[in-house]
Design a protein around this motif. Structure first.
Motif, short mmCIF file in Angstrom:
data_model
loop_
_atom_site.label_atom_id
_atom_site.label_comp_id
_atom_site.label_asym_id
_atom_site.label_seq_id
_atom_site.Cartn_x
_atom_site.Cartn_y
_atom_site.Cartn_z
N VAL A 1 66.11 -38.09 65.56
CA VAL A 1 66.10 -37.64 67.16
C VAL A 1 64.67 -38.18 67.63
CG1 VAL A 1 66.36 -35.80 68.73
CG2 VAL A 1 67.76 -35.80 66.85
N LEU A 2 63.36 -37.58 67.06
CA LEU A 2 62.17 -37.93 67.78
C LEU A 2 62.15 -39.52 67.72
CD1 LEU A 2 60.12 -35.21 66.34
CD2 LEU A 2 60.95 -35.36 68.29
N ALA A 3 62.66 -40.21 66.77
CA ALA A 3 62.52 -41.81 66.56
C ALA A 3 63.41 -42.50 67.82
CB ALA A 3 62.97 -42.35 65.29
N ILE A 4 64.38 -41.71 68.02
CA ILE A 4 65.23 -42.27 69.39
C ILE A 4 64.38 -41.84 70.55
CG2 ILE A 4 67.33 -42.22 70.66
CD1 ILE A 4 68.73 -41.89 67.70
N VAL A 5 64.09 -40.56 70.76
CA VAL A 5 63.19 -40.35 71.89
C VAL A 5 62.09 -41.22 72.08
CG1 VAL A 5 61.81 -38.43 72.74
CG2 VAL A 5 64.06 -37.80 71.75
N GLU A 6 61.47 -41.58 70.92
CA GLU A 6 60.05 -42.12 71.09
C GLU A 6 60.33 -43.71 71.67
OE1 GLU A 6 58.02 -41.52 67.68
OE2 GLU A 6 57.07 -40.03 68.42
N ARG A 7 61.49 -44.39 71.01
CA ARG A 7 62.04 -45.56 71.43
C ARG A 7 62.19 -45.66 73.08
NH1 ARG A 7 62.63 -45.72 66.20
NH2 ARG A 7 62.78 -47.74 64.88
N VAL A 8 62.99 -44.59 73.55
CA VAL A 8 63.41 -44.67 75.04
C VAL A 8 62.71 -44.01 76.00
CG1 VAL A 8 65.79 -44.96 74.16
CG2 VAL A 8 64.91 -42.82 74.67
N ALA A 9 61.59 -42.98 75.45
CA ALA A 9 60.80 -42.36 76.36
C ALA A 9 59.55 -42.35 76.16
CB ALA A 9 61.16 -41.29 76.45
N GLY A 10 58.89 -43.37 75.01
CA GLY A 10 57.57 -43.56 74.82
C GLY A 10 56.96 -42.69 73.92
N ASP A 11 55.77 -43.39 73.12
CA ASP A 11 55.22 -42.60 72.04
C ASP A 11 54.72 -41.32 72.52
OD1 ASP A 11 55.95 -44.66 70.30
OD2 ASP A 11 53.92 -45.71 70.51
N ASP A 12 54.35 -40.69 71.44
CA ASP A 12 53.54 -39.23 71.69
C ASP A 12 54.40 -38.17 72.98
OD1 ASP A 12 51.71 -37.30 70.75
OD2 ASP A 12 50.21 -38.21 72.27
N PRO A 13 55.55 -38.18 72.74
CA PRO A 13 56.22 -37.28 74.01
C PRO A 13 55.78 -35.58 73.61
CG PRO A 13 57.78 -37.58 72.22
CD PRO A 13 56.63 -38.41 71.80
#
Length: 263
Positions: free
Chosen positions: A82-94
């Motif tokens: 989930v975090l890998a997808i989040v970071e791909r679409v909303a940037g690193d270090d969310p």
């Protein structure tokens, strides 16, 4: 531990870019979510009885979950895929900024179609994603108990353009049935709405909010007890770095502050 390859994660990110959402089928363990449901049921009853929910329409209740016990589970909010997808679409270090539920009950109605946040800049074409919702139900979601309805691709459209397209029938609403264990990752700017629960059983949907580190909405937050914080991993502490730390959770629940939710 991640279960998807880099190529699979890239494919999910590409689908998200096109549609504004992706669904991971059977991603969270059912037995874990059953424990969440057992803990949530008395919480729902208590919050409704004390009128401490945020009402999202007739017989539809928004409730922030206490960040403790089963609800402070890193296997859920720090899930590697989930975090890998989040970071791909909303940037690193969310940052993680929300842990709550939306629960329609019998007698609920259709919400007005809406977005969950305004655009960053008025009258300017939409920017890359900056706020995401990760949703997963605590029961199976059917066409009878209030499925989420959403549009595809409207997260990349100006609101006026998207609304006109929906009114003209050029964009359709799609109901999203889900099974226990399914996870949906979505851009909160896509046009969507809640639908009626026509059964006698509440339909709780959990939402975990992740956003870019600079995006802050003060009405949405997670109180992190010091005792829980001390036991978190470095990754979890980083995700929650802007959330208020408290000595203990308040036993008396103030009314929800996140009341304006439709834009």
């Amino acid at each position: 531990m991640a279960r998807f390859s880099t190529d699979q994660l890239d494919d999910y990110a590409a689908t998200f870019e096109r549609d504004g959402l992706v669904i991971l089928k059977g991603h969270f363990p059912e037995e874990t979510l059953e424990r969440w449901r057992e803990a949530f049921t008395p919480l729902l009853d208590e919050r409704i009885a004390s009128r401490a929910t945020a009402v999202r329409g007739e017989n539809r209740h928004y409730i922030t979950l206490p960040f403790s016990g089963v609800f402070a589970d890193e296997r859920i909010f720090c899930d590697a895929d989930v975090l890998a997808i989040v970071e791909r679409v909303a940037g690193d270090d969310p940052v993680m900024c929300q842990l709550a539920t939306d629960t329609p009950m019998n007698g609920s109605t259709y919400q007005d179609i809406h977005r969950d946040t305004p655009a960053l800049f008025d009258s300017i074409a939409e920017t890359p994603s900056f706020q995401l919702a990760v949703n997963f139900p605590l029961c199976d979601v059917t066409l009878e108990n209030g499925p989420f309805e959403t549009t595809l691709g409207t997260h990349r459209m100006r609101q006026e353009e998207a609304m006109d397209a929906w009114r003209d029938g050029r964009i359709a609403l799609h109901a999203i049935p889900m099974e226990l264990g399914d996870v949906m990752i979505r851009d909160v700017r896509a046009l969507h709405r809640g639908t009626p629960n026509r059964t006698d059983i509440p339909r709780p949907m959990v939402v975990i909010g992740y956003s870019r580190s600079w995006y802050f909405r003060p009405e949405v937050h997670i109180d992190v007890p010091a005792e829980v914080h001390a036991q978190l991993s470095t990754r979890a502490k980083r995700l929650l770095r802007y959330m208020p730390r408290v000595e203990q959770l308040n036993a008396t629940h103030a009314p929800e502050q996140y009341r304006k939710f439709a834009y």
